[in-house]
Scaffold this active site. Structure first.
Site, PDB file in Angstrom:
ATOM      1  N   CYS A  57     -36.524  23.958  57.561  1.00  0.00           N
ATOM      2  CA  CYS A  57     -36.548  22.722  56.754  1.00  0.00           C
ATOM      3  C   CYS A  57     -36.933  21.501  57.576  1.00  0.00           C
ATOM      4  CB  CYS A  57     -35.219  22.509  56.049  1.00  0.00           C
ATOM      5  SG  CYS A  57     -33.867  21.987  57.114  1.00  0.00           S
ATOM      6  N   CYS A  62     -28.120  21.140  72.691  1.00  0.00           N
ATOM      7  CA  CYS A  62     -27.125  20.100  72.445  1.00  0.00           C
ATOM      8  C   CYS A  62     -27.307  19.646  70.994  1.00  0.00           C
ATOM      9  CB  CYS A  62     -27.388  18.963  73.428  1.00  0.00           C
ATOM     10  SG  CYS A  62     -26.231  17.604  73.313  1.00  0.00           S
TER      11      CYS A  62
HETATM   12 ZN   LIG Z   1     -32.785  23.858  57.954  1.00  0.00          ZN
END
Ligand SMILES: [Zn+2]
Length: 136
Positions: free
Chosen positions: A102, A123
């Site tokens: 996404c 991180c």
């Molecule tokens: Zn995603």
């Protein structure tokens, strides 16, 4: 956040509706939550960390380690789940990581710190992920 993770938003306005303001700032505007503020910084629960934007599997809990940096840290990801992008925003070159599905911002990846055998630290903002805990 909407529970329907099968259809992805196609515009930032749709993302704004789907996410909380804090999630939107991190996931869609590459924001960073304050260190040690996220809900998963010290979490050791077993399970799968998924993208909070789309639900894609990103990090199995056994890749999480305590880096003391203030954000959830992982030394490996599900193959193909993460996209890396050069980030020169702060006047230095860092590597931004995004969800490959996404395109939401997750955090940054650092290599060569010798913190784990894999020598890699993803991180990640707690706001970018959601733990799907393993049920015993
Ligand atoms: Zn995603």
């Amino acid at each position: 956040m909407a529970t329907d993770e099968t259809t992805l938003p196609t515009t930032e306005d749709q993302w704004r509706v789907r996410l909380t303001p804090a999630e939107f700032r991190v996931l869609r505007q590459a924001g960073t939550e304050a260190p040690f503020s996220g809900e998963y910084v010290h979490t050791t629960t077993e399970g799968m960390y998924r993208c909070r934007g789309c639900g894609a599997e990103l990090y199995p809990s056994d890749t999480k380690f305590d880096s003391h940096c203030g954000w959830p840290s992982f030394d490996d990801a599900i193959p193909g789940a993460i996209r890396e992008i050069d980030d020169r925003a702060l006047g230095m070159l860092r590597t931004e990581i995004r969800c490959a599905r996404c395109d939401s911002h997750l955090g940054h990846v650092f290599r060569g710190e010798h913190l784990t055998a894999k020598n890699t630290r993803h991180c990640v903002n707690s706001l970018s992920i959601r733990l799907d805990a393993t049920t015993a």
